[in-house]
Design a protein around this motif. Structure first.
Motif, mmCIF file in Angstrom:
data_model
loop_
_atom_site.group_PDB
_atom_site.id
_atom_site.type_symbol
_atom_site.label_atom_id
_atom_site.label_comp_id
_atom_site.label_asym_id
_atom_site.label_seq_id
_atom_site.Cartn_x
_atom_site.Cartn_y
_atom_site.Cartn_z
ATOM 1 N N MET A 165 0.833 -1.199 0.000
ATOM 2 C CA MET A 165 0.000 0.000 0.000
ATOM 3 C C MET A 165 0.872 1.256 0.000
ATOM 4 O O MET A 165 0.571 2.234 -0.699
ATOM 5 C CB MET A 165 -0.949 0.007 1.195
ATOM 6 C CG MET A 165 -1.960 1.147 1.147
ATOM 7 S SD MET A 165 -3.177 1.070 2.475
ATOM 8 C CE MET A 165 -4.126 -0.348 1.952
ATOM 9 N N VAL A 166 1.957 1.239 0.761
ATOM 10 C CA VAL A 166 2.870 2.384 0.782
ATOM 11 C C VAL A 166 3.506 2.549 -0.599
ATOM 12 O O VAL A 166 3.581 3.659 -1.138
ATOM 13 C CB VAL A 166 3.934 2.236 1.892
ATOM 14 C CG1 VAL A 166 4.938 3.373 1.825
ATOM 15 C CG2 VAL A 166 3.264 2.186 3.270
ATOM 16 N N TRP A 167 3.934 1.440 -1.192
ATOM 17 C CA TRP A 167 4.510 1.480 -2.543
ATOM 18 C C TRP A 167 3.518 2.128 -3.505
ATOM 19 O O TRP A 167 3.875 2.987 -4.289
ATOM 20 C CB TRP A 167 4.880 0.070 -2.992
ATOM 21 C CG TRP A 167 5.369 0.006 -4.408
ATOM 22 C CD1 TRP A 167 4.646 -0.348 -5.513
ATOM 23 C CD2 TRP A 167 6.687 0.297 -4.880
ATOM 24 N NE1 TRP A 167 5.423 -0.291 -6.645
ATOM 25 C CE2 TRP A 167 6.686 0.098 -6.270
ATOM 26 C CE3 TRP A 167 7.867 0.697 -4.258
ATOM 27 C CZ2 TRP A 167 7.817 0.293 -7.065
ATOM 28 C CZ3 TRP A 167 8.997 0.883 -5.051
ATOM 29 C CH2 TRP A 167 8.967 0.695 -6.429
ATOM 30 N N ARG A 168 2.273 1.691 -3.456
ATOM 31 C CA ARG A 168 1.265 2.243 -4.362
ATOM 32 C C ARG A 168 1.112 3.741 -4.152
ATOM 33 O O ARG A 168 1.062 4.515 -5.104
ATOM 34 C CB ARG A 168 -0.078 1.545 -4.135
ATOM 35 C CG ARG A 168 -1.217 2.201 -4.894
ATOM 36 C CD ARG A 168 -1.849 1.261 -5.892
ATOM 37 N NE ARG A 168 -2.671 1.995 -6.838
ATOM 38 C CZ ARG A 168 -3.953 2.231 -6.683
ATOM 39 N NH1 ARG A 168 -4.595 1.782 -5.620
ATOM 40 N NH2 ARG A 168 -4.623 2.898 -7.597
ATOM 41 N N ALA A 169 1.040 4.180 -2.912
ATOM 42 C CA ALA A 169 0.846 5.604 -2.614
ATOM 43 C C ALA A 169 1.997 6.461 -3.126
ATOM 44 O O ALA A 169 1.777 7.595 -3.560
ATOM 45 C CB ALA A 169 0.647 5.811 -1.111
ATOM 46 N N VAL A 170 3.227 5.935 -3.081
ATOM 47 C CA VAL A 170 4.373 6.750 -3.497
ATOM 48 C C VAL A 170 4.759 6.570 -4.956
ATOM 49 O O VAL A 170 5.623 7.298 -5.456
ATOM 50 C CB VAL A 170 5.614 6.535 -2.593
ATOM 51 C CG1 VAL A 170 5.291 6.919 -1.147
ATOM 52 C CG2 VAL A 170 6.169 5.131 -2.686
#
Length: 159
Positions: A16-21
């Protein structure tokens, strides 16, 4: 040489963090607490040339030229960062599982001289806000599939 080093822990999975950044639609939502940059031409493919485009300010065009140097989803993104007329520096996002969530490490390296020292100080303050307030708000507003929840009030500034 000066650098920016920020470590933040988020109670969300690394994917999820990867997707957000890395999602071009989500990036302006967390950078809104800084210069409000959006990407043009961004992809997590080595060699991709892209731009961060923000509202111009006195002495700055609002455009940063970048090239993806390394991408290993969902754990590492490295890219060059070249301000027009300035030196080329390097940015790295490192994402790793940590305590039931994610540890996100942001490094921006390669600032030289007195000007680089002051630029690193200025950008460091802005990045801490973006990663502390902006990215947290985006992550908290994503559903289990990584999409913004219906009714999300997050909006991006238009450069």
């Amino acid at each position: 040489m000066s650098a920016i080093h920020i470590v933040k822990d988020y109670p969300h999975p690394p994917e999820m963090v990867w997707r957000a950044v890395t999602d071009p639609a989500l990036i302006p939502l967390w950078t809104v607490t800084g210069a409000g940059a959006r990407t043009e031409g961004f992809a997590t493919v080595v060699g991709t040339e892209f731009k961060f485009v923000a509202k111009p300010r006195p002495g700055w065009s609002g455009v940063v030229e970048c090239v993806v140097l390394e991408a290993q989803a969902p754990s590492l993104l490295r890219y060059s960062w070249a301000d027009p007329g300035g030196e080329v520096t390097e940015v790295a996002y490192r994402i790793e599982p940590h305590a039931g969530g994610t540890r996100f490490t942001y490094d921006h390296t390669g600032f030289t001289g007195v000007g680089g020292f002051f630029l690193a100080k200025l950008l460091g303050r802005v990045r801490r806000t973006m990663l502390g307030k902006g990215l947290t708000a985006v992550l908290d507003d994503l559903d289990d599939h990584g999409a913004l929840c219906s009714g999300s009030t997050l909006t991006a500034k238009q450069p």
